[in-house]
Write a protein that holds these residues in place. Sequence first.
Motif, PDB file in Angstrom:
ATOM      1  N   CYS A 129     -44.858  27.388 -11.552  1.00 32.35           N
ATOM      2  CA  CYS A 129     -44.413  26.577 -10.416  1.00 32.35           C
ATOM      3  C   CYS A 129     -44.867  25.126 -10.589  1.00 32.35           C
ATOM      4  N   HIS A 149     -43.542  26.848  -2.287  1.00 27.67           N
ATOM      5  CA  HIS A 149     -42.908  27.725  -1.298  1.00 27.67           C
ATOM      6  C   HIS A 149     -41.408  27.880  -1.520  1.00 27.67           C
ATOM      7  N   LEU A 150     -40.790  26.966  -2.259  1.00 24.53           N
ATOM      8  CA  LEU A 150     -39.380  27.114  -2.608  1.00 24.53           C
ATOM      9  C   LEU A 150     -39.210  27.731  -3.997  1.00 24.53           C
ATOM     10  N   PHE A 169     -39.525  25.636   5.572  1.00 21.69           N
ATOM     11  CA  PHE A 169     -40.139  26.933   5.283  1.00 21.69           C
ATOM     12  C   PHE A 169     -39.263  28.107   5.738  1.00 21.69           C
ATOM     13  N   ASN A 195     -41.306  29.807  -5.622  1.00 18.55           N
ATOM     14  CA  ASN A 195     -41.688  31.217  -5.652  1.00 18.55           C
ATOM     15  C   ASN A 195     -42.121  31.630  -4.249  1.00 18.55           C
ATOM     16  N   SER A 196     -41.135  31.773  -3.360  1.00 21.20           N
ATOM     17  CA  SER A 196     -41.435  32.035  -1.946  1.00 21.20           C
ATOM     18  C   SER A 196     -42.121  33.387  -1.755  1.00 21.20           C
ATOM     19  N   ASP A 197     -41.781  34.396  -2.577  1.00 22.61           N
ATOM     20  CA  ASP A 197     -42.389  35.721  -2.425  1.00 22.61           C
ATOM     21  C   ASP A 197     -43.888  35.680  -2.696  1.00 22.61           C
ATOM     22  N   TYR A 211     -47.695  21.406   3.558  1.00 21.25           N
ATOM     23  CA  TYR A 211     -47.185  21.123   2.211  1.00 21.25           C
ATOM     24  C   TYR A 211     -47.182  19.624   1.929  1.00 21.25           C
ATOM     25  N   PHE A 266     -45.767  33.003  -2.599  1.00 14.25           N
ATOM     26  CA  PHE A 266     -46.336  32.134  -1.566  1.00 14.25           C
ATOM     27  C   PHE A 266     -46.645  32.956  -0.313  1.00 14.25           C
ATOM     28  N   VAL A 267     -45.717  33.799   0.085  1.00 14.82           N
ATOM     29  CA  VAL A 267     -45.906  34.667   1.252  1.00 14.82           C
ATOM     30  C   VAL A 267     -47.068  35.622   1.026  1.00 14.82           C
ATOM     31  N   GLU A 270     -37.195  30.323   4.347  1.00 16.14           N
ATOM     32  CA  GLU A 270     -37.275  31.603   3.642  1.00 16.14           C
ATOM     33  C   GLU A 270     -38.629  32.273   3.873  1.00 16.14           C
ATOM     34  N   VAL A 271     -39.681  31.469   3.876  1.00  9.48           N
ATOM     35  CA  VAL A 271     -41.030  31.989   4.066  1.00  9.48           C
ATOM     36  C   VAL A 271     -41.200  32.560   5.473  1.00  9.48           C
TER      37      VAL A 271
END
Length: 277
Positions: free
Chosen positions: A252, A257-258, A38, A260-262, A101, A264-265, A40-41
């Motif tokens: 997706c 979370h990989l 995780f 579309n991490s934005d 996840y 997801f956040v 990037e998240v």
Amino acid sequence: MVLKLQIDNYCLSYLSEGNSSDPTILFLHGFMGDLSEFKEVIAILSKQFYCVVIDLLGHGQTRVIDPKTDQDDYYTIQSTANFVIKFLDLLRVNRCFLVGYSMGGRLALYLTIHFPQYFCRTILESASAGLQTAQERSDRLAKDQLLAAKLEAGDLRLFLENWYQQPIFATLRSHPNFAQILEQRLNNSPTLLAKSLRNLSTGMQPSLWEKLPANKIPLLLLAGELDPKFVQINSQMQQLCKYSQLEIIPSCGHNIHLENSDLFVEKIKAFCSYSCR
């Protein structure tokens, strides 16, 4: 910097980012993942939350201290859940948000149901409540036993290439960082991954379906639009659990979370935007 903590006979690896006075989010990775899952998240969420991620048993750098005492039943969902709770106790985290996840999502749901006093809200990404019948669990366990044997006997890189040919990973394979993801997975031990696959298999896990109606911890169920199997599973879970909401993430597959991490956040921030005390 990777931190180490001894729990029973294990040396657990974990990372923490953010201010420890902020609300805590604990992240649980999927099969063959590790505490970098995780990255990037957490880089975004750590500005608002105290983010903690661990290497689960059988993954990353978490290792048994004395290999002679490394028992298979340590890797079951029950034992792994107890391991996570001991970790939270040692960190003096009384209540937190929980993100899981895939395999980590199954574990997160088990933790939420059996240790509800520790968790404010839980986010389940591409997860399930297990398999509902004994026959389904038996069939799945037999398949996972064969896969575990291939892990121990073969080439890990070849195993990974075959693993990610599954339809649920079709969109992940086109991700620009997919080659780096494969390289990170190679840091795992095939022997320990096999132990995890055998004992934390969906076939070994007790069904949680019948416990969903009694759950009172709010759940956010995330499934990728291009992952129809888990869209269906999570739709069924949402119908059974009054305190749950389902979000289908567009464009997706299994690994939201990989992919579309934005977004997801955004979903996590919105769901966790209240006090966790």
